[in-house]
Design a protein around this motif. Sequence first.
Motif, mmCIF file in Angstrom:
data_model
loop_
_atom_site.group_PDB
_atom_site.id
_atom_site.type_symbol
_atom_site.label_atom_id
_atom_site.label_comp_id
_atom_site.label_asym_id
_atom_site.label_seq_id
_atom_site.Cartn_x
_atom_site.Cartn_y
_atom_site.Cartn_z
ATOM 1 N N ASN A 166 -10.295 4.942 -1.421
ATOM 2 C CA ASN A 166 -11.738 5.147 -1.507
ATOM 3 C C ASN A 166 -12.495 4.366 -0.433
ATOM 4 O O ASN A 166 -13.593 4.754 -0.047
ATOM 5 C CB ASN A 166 -12.233 4.768 -2.899
ATOM 6 C CG ASN A 166 -11.683 5.720 -3.948
ATOM 7 O OD1 ASN A 166 -11.219 6.804 -3.614
ATOM 8 N ND2 ASN A 166 -11.717 5.305 -5.194
ATOM 9 N N THR A 167 -11.894 3.280 0.043
ATOM 10 C CA THR A 167 -12.552 2.520 1.102
ATOM 11 C C THR A 167 -12.862 3.418 2.299
ATOM 12 O O THR A 167 -13.945 3.351 2.873
ATOM 13 C CB THR A 167 -11.665 1.329 1.530
ATOM 14 O OG1 THR A 167 -11.489 0.472 0.405
ATOM 15 C CG2 THR A 167 -12.276 0.555 2.687
ATOM 16 N N GLU A 187 0.848 -1.198 0.000
ATOM 17 C CA GLU A 187 0.000 0.000 0.000
ATOM 18 C C GLU A 187 0.880 1.245 0.000
ATOM 19 O O GLU A 187 1.807 1.353 0.783
ATOM 20 C CB GLU A 187 -0.899 -0.037 1.248
ATOM 21 C CG GLU A 187 -1.584 1.260 1.597
ATOM 22 C CD GLU A 187 -2.480 1.815 0.488
ATOM 23 O OE1 GLU A 187 -3.286 1.055 -0.073
ATOM 24 O OE2 GLU A 187 -2.349 3.025 0.181
ATOM 25 N N THR A 208 -19.314 6.846 0.886
ATOM 26 C CA THR A 208 -20.528 7.097 1.668
ATOM 27 C C THR A 208 -21.233 5.800 2.069
ATOM 28 O O THR A 208 -22.374 5.835 2.517
ATOM 29 C CB THR A 208 -21.487 8.021 0.886
ATOM 30 O OG1 THR A 208 -21.632 7.505 -0.441
ATOM 31 C CG2 THR A 208 -20.946 9.425 0.797
HETATM 32 C C1 LIG Z 1 -16.696 10.115 -2.025
HETATM 33 C C2 LIG Z 1 -16.947 8.690 -2.431
HETATM 34 C C3 LIG Z 1 -18.183 8.112 -2.156
HETATM 35 C C4 LIG Z 1 -18.432 6.791 -2.511
HETATM 36 N N1 LIG Z 1 -19.628 6.240 -2.158
HETATM 37 C C5 LIG Z 1 -19.855 4.922 -2.379
HETATM 38 C C6 LIG Z 1 -21.038 4.310 -1.894
HETATM 39 O O1 LIG Z 1 -21.867 4.936 -1.243
HETATM 40 N N2 LIG Z 1 -21.239 2.986 -2.149
HETATM 41 C C7 LIG Z 1 -20.338 2.253 -2.856
HETATM 42 O O2 LIG Z 1 -20.570 1.073 -3.071
HETATM 43 N N3 LIG Z 1 -19.175 2.805 -3.308
HETATM 44 C C8 LIG Z 1 -18.908 4.123 -3.080
HETATM 45 N N4 LIG Z 1 -17.735 4.694 -3.534
HETATM 46 C C9 LIG Z 1 -16.788 3.889 -4.317
HETATM 47 C C10 LIG Z 1 -15.961 2.997 -3.413
HETATM 48 O O3 LIG Z 1 -15.380 3.767 -2.400
HETATM 49 C C11 LIG Z 1 -14.855 2.298 -4.186
HETATM 50 O O4 LIG Z 1 -15.337 1.724 -5.382
HETATM 51 C C12 LIG Z 1 -14.247 1.167 -3.360
HETATM 52 O O5 LIG Z 1 -13.996 1.586 -2.040
HETATM 53 C C13 LIG Z 1 -12.974 0.696 -3.999
HETATM 54 O O6 LIG Z 1 -12.280 -0.140 -3.112
HETATM 55 P P1 LIG Z 1 -10.813 -0.560 -3.422
HETATM 56 O O7 LIG Z 1 -10.356 -1.396 -2.300
HETATM 57 O O8 LIG Z 1 -10.766 -1.134 -4.796
HETATM 58 O O9 LIG Z 1 -10.032 0.829 -3.547
HETATM 59 P P2 LIG Z 1 -9.284 1.747 -2.472
HETATM 60 O O10 LIG Z 1 -9.883 1.670 -1.127
HETATM 61 O O11 LIG Z 1 -9.135 3.088 -3.099
HETATM 62 O O12 LIG Z 1 -7.912 1.011 -2.390
HETATM 63 C C14 LIG Z 1 -6.888 1.140 -3.377
HETATM 64 C C15 LIG Z 1 -5.602 1.344 -2.655
HETATM 65 O O13 LIG Z 1 -4.530 1.278 -3.573
HETATM 66 C C16 LIG Z 1 -3.523 2.140 -3.131
HETATM 67 N N5 LIG Z 1 -2.597 2.410 -4.233
HETATM 68 C C17 LIG Z 1 -2.810 3.152 -5.342
HETATM 69 N N6 LIG Z 1 -1.706 3.172 -6.108
HETATM 70 C C18 LIG Z 1 -0.788 2.412 -5.482
HETATM 71 C C19 LIG Z 1 0.561 2.049 -5.787
HETATM 72 N N7 LIG Z 1 1.180 2.476 -6.892
HETATM 73 N N8 LIG Z 1 1.229 1.250 -4.906
HETATM 74 C C20 LIG Z 1 0.623 0.812 -3.770
HETATM 75 N N9 LIG Z 1 -0.636 1.130 -3.437
HETATM 76 C C21 LIG Z 1 -1.346 1.908 -4.290
HETATM 77 C C22 LIG Z 1 -4.291 3.370 -2.656
HETATM 78 O O14 LIG Z 1 -3.536 4.154 -1.780
HETATM 79 C C23 LIG Z 1 -5.510 2.729 -1.989
HETATM 80 O O15 LIG Z 1 -5.364 2.570 -0.598
HETATM 81 C C24 LIG Z 1 -17.443 6.029 -3.189
HETATM 82 C C25 LIG Z 1 -16.203 6.610 -3.485
HETATM 83 C C26 LIG Z 1 -15.940 7.914 -3.090
HETATM 84 C C27 LIG Z 1 -14.596 8.505 -3.382
#
Ligand SMILES: Cc1cc2nc3c(=O)[nH]c(=O)nc-3n(C[C@H](O)[C@H](O)[C@H](O)COP(=O)(O)OP(=O)(O)OC[C@H]3O[C@@H](n4cnc5c(N)ncnc54)[C@H](O)[C@@H]3O)c2cc1C
Lengths: 100, 417
Positions: free
Chosen positions: B72-73, B64, B77
């Motif tokens: 985004n996690t 990470e 919302t």
């Molecule tokens: C304001 C907002 C409201 C939302 N509301 C909703 C909702 O109500 N309901 C819903 O279902 N979804 C919602 N979403 C979408 C949802 O948050 C995301 O689709 C989901 O959390 C994605 O999860 P993830 O684990 O794939 O991504 P993330 O939690 O973003 O995890 C990706 C991780 O990768 C890391 N990373 C990036 N590049 C690198 C790299 N080069 N090397 C190492 N690490 C890296 C980042 O730092 C991050 O921690 C919302 C998003 C936002 C921004």
Amino acid sequence: MLLIHCPYCDETLPEAEFAYAGEAHIVRPDNPADVSDEEWRDFLFIRNNLKGPHYERWRHIHGCGRFFNAVRNTVTDRFLTTYRAGERRPDPESLPEDGQ
Amino acid sequence: MTHFSALSLLRHALGGNKKWEEQWPNSEPKAEYDVIIVGAGGHGLGAAYYLAKEHGITDVAVIEKGWLGGGNTGRNTTIIRSNYLYDESARLYDHALDLWEGLSQELNYNVMFSQRGVMMLAHSVHDVQSFQRHVHANRLNDVDNRWLTKEEAKAYCPPLDISQTARYPVMGAALQKRAGTARHDAVAWGYARGAAARGVDIIQNCPVTAIRSDATGAVEGVETPRGFIKAKKVAVSAAGHTSVVMDSAGVRLPLESYPLQALVSEPVKPIFPCVVMSNTVHAYISQSDKGELVIGSGTDQYTSYSQRGGLPLIEHTVAAICEIFPIFNRMRMLRKWAGIVDVTPDRSAILGKTPVQGLYVNCGWGTGGFKATPGAAHTLAWTVAKDEPHPINAPFTLERFTTGRLIDEAAAAAVAH
Ligand SMILES: Cc1cc2nc3c(=O)[nH]c(=O)nc-3n(C[C@H](O)[C@H](O)[C@H](O)COP(=O)(O)OP(=O)(O)OC[C@H]3O[C@@H](n4cnc5c(N)ncnc54)[C@H](O)[C@@H]3O)c2cc1C
Ligand SMILES: [Zn+2]
């Protein structure tokens, strides 16, 4: 709010007057029937989506209504330049440093 | 790993809560792993958890760039629902919903999953027709969703203004009662804890700067400021930054990254019993267990990695909320923030293999992937472990953008979801 310079109106105006229109300089194949599925995919869907200077289209919807191109740093959201549609894509080296 | 129970909470409380142990260690990278997962969001951590638990693969690192759950996690919302139009989406999101229902028990960690119902407001004849179509399609797929008259909607959510003179008149609503919210941080923490307890290394503050592959085109490992880390398999789950990471492996993706903003009000006593979404005016609202109104909007119009977003959008969203719920007119807002969301042309995720042998991708969740977290993680782990698609994630390939077999939720909803 972004402040954007319309190269036609020659005025710098708030973002609310403009509509973003995606990556710039993506050329539609002259004869779509001739291109492979992969080329068609690249044209329709694949985007650079880069961190840094991004060549993109904007439209002055609540002004002159015209499309133009811009280079914006997608990390700082700062515009490096805007130019009229059809003008040559400026060299990255010719652009001002971001932060000026 | 401490087992959490009412008894253990009581025992620690009596001891002044001084003896809680660390829930997961901050690991240093080893030279080599069987599997590296890039991105410690809910999806990446969850995939590590299921790899260890269901497939016995424990030589895993989650790498990470910031802190775990800080993407985004930790910014979303937290709306969880599964009433998507197409069969493929309904199966994937409903699989996630099934897992949500048992997740706190599964992880022995309270993710505060609350099935308070998600209601989507219809403001126009088009909305009514489109939502009723969703309701029928959902029922055929055994997905919970029902149609409410505006009076029924008001009964379910009393702060709603359904008067004829409203700026955005309510003509009815679709209600998924099984839907709701969860505590976003707890999801990341619960999976991290469960994965670490099974031997997974969680490496924070370590950006992956490039993915390396060998002469045969198979993945070799990842470059980081702490050196090259070898891996037999690499899965990228980096949300808004996926294009940048995958570019280094020569895989170009149909993604664009946009800022998506949200904001919260000052905390107040319980007033808002469910989640309400209005797609037409781009406003989403619920009340957190702390009492804050949690409000979300649509994406900004331009692509960006600035993680900021513009104020005009917030103004628009708040104006819409005040029109639909006049009672919130004088609430004060505390904070606003943005996350960078990775949007695909058809608004459906990409989850599976890539042209590089041993490299997998989980991205394109855009504005709506929190709800999918357990389902995406669970099926991604399967795909990584077996090097083949899971029946549920199989339609969500990268190839669909070449074949044209899109899963066009974009056209179905015509808005962010
Ligand atoms: C304001 C907002 C409201 C939302 N509301 C909703 C909702 O109500 N309901 C819903 O279902 N979804 C919602 N979403 C979408 C949802 O948050 C995301 O689709 C989901 O959390 C994605 O999860 P993830 O684990 O794939 O991504 P993330 O939690 O973003 O995890 C990706 C991780 O990768 C890391 N990373 C990036 N590049 C690198 C790299 N080069 N090397 C190492 N690490 C890296 C980042 O730092 C991050 O921690 C919302 C998003 C936002 C921004
Ligand atoms: Zn103009």
